[in-house]
Enzyme design. Structure first.
Site, PDB file in Angstrom:
ATOM      1  N   GLY A  29       0.820  -1.211   0.000  1.00 32.24           N
ATOM      2  CA  GLY A  29       0.000   0.000   0.000  1.00 32.24           C
ATOM      3  C   GLY A  29       0.845   1.247   0.000  1.00 32.24           C
ATOM      4  N   ASN A  30       0.201   2.386   0.245  1.00 26.52           N
ATOM      5  CA  ASN A  30       0.909   3.661   0.330  1.00 26.52           C
ATOM      6  C   ASN A  30       0.226   4.511   1.392  1.00 26.52           C
ATOM      7  OD1 ASN A  30      -1.134   5.534  -1.009  1.00 26.52           O
ATOM      8  ND2 ASN A  30      -0.891   3.945  -2.564  1.00 26.52           N
TER       9      ASN A  30
END
Ligand code: C5P
Length: 220
Positions: A29-30
């Protein structure tokens, strides 16, 4: 400031960050919170627009009166935004979309006993959704992309934005600096907006809601 200058307009906004699964319990993810995209939705609603919000893993609540589409991965976001964009007056791609996803998604949890002291992940490129939307771009539809960069030098930051605009082909590109303490989790933002030719058309800083107002002014 509640000018009703977006009455009758349909705006599609993507917000948040995609999560690309590795196995049933893990993802890549980020740090995108979705705050800037949600602020754009709130500002557009306040000006009378109807808003479709395509939300990828938001850390903040979506406004009640949007048409909400929940997505997880880049491929899900692509399907949702491509469908919604067909009838939209403007599309704002504020979401942080993963450039790569795991090539194989394991059916069972990856076990460290099977992998050892190092683990190599093989990734494959995701489609560039914004570039695809730009190719399918109807006349009269405004397409806005974002460029989150860690470059600290303002001149080089704009140069990165110009190169990105050349690759993406959208109408406006909102360049903003991100870092360990800037951009994502914050309630404030600082932006430089480039037009299709790469010229600076707007520089703004302040709350994400005030910055959203400046971006919507460009659509008008
Ligand atoms: O290439 P980069 O990820 O920096 O570009 C950012 C812009 O492109 C954002 O507007 C983002 O929503 C969009 N994007 C996309 N598809 C991808 C990666 C980013 O549409 N695979």
């Amino acid at each position: 400031e509640s000018t009703a200058d977006l009455v009758g307009k349909h705006i599609v906004i993507t917000a948040g960050g995609t999560r690309e699964p590795l196995d049933p319990v893990r993802f890549l993810g980020n740090r995108s919170s979705g705050k800037q995209g949600v602020a754009l939705a709130e500002a557009a609603l306040a000006r009378g627009a109807s808003v479709t919000l395509i939300a990828a893993n938001l850390e903040v609540a979506a406004p009640a009166s949007v048409e909400l589409r929940l997505v997880g991965t880049a491929l899900e976001l692509e399907a949702a935004v491509t469908e919604a964009a067909a009838g939209a007056d403007a599309v704002i791609m504020a979401a942080a979309v993963a450039d790569y996803r795991p090539l194989l998604v394991q059916d069972d949890k990856i076990k460290k006993d099977d992998t050892g002291d190092t683990l190599l992940l093989e990734l494959t490129r995701n489609p560039d959704i914004l570039a695809g939307l730009a190719q399918a771009h109807r006349p009269g539809q405004v397409l806005i992309g974002f460029a989150a960069e860690t470059e600290t030098d303002p001149v080089r930051l704009v140069a990165l934005g110009r190169a990105k605009m050349a690759r993406k082909g959208c109408d406006f590109l909102v360049v903003n600096r991100v870092g360990w303490a800037e951009g994502f989790a914050s309630d404030r933002n600082a932006i430089t907006v480039l037009d299709h030719a790469g010229d600076i058309v707007c520089e703004a800083s302040g709350t994400k809601l005030s910055v959203a107002g400046r971006i919507l002014d460009l659509i008008i």
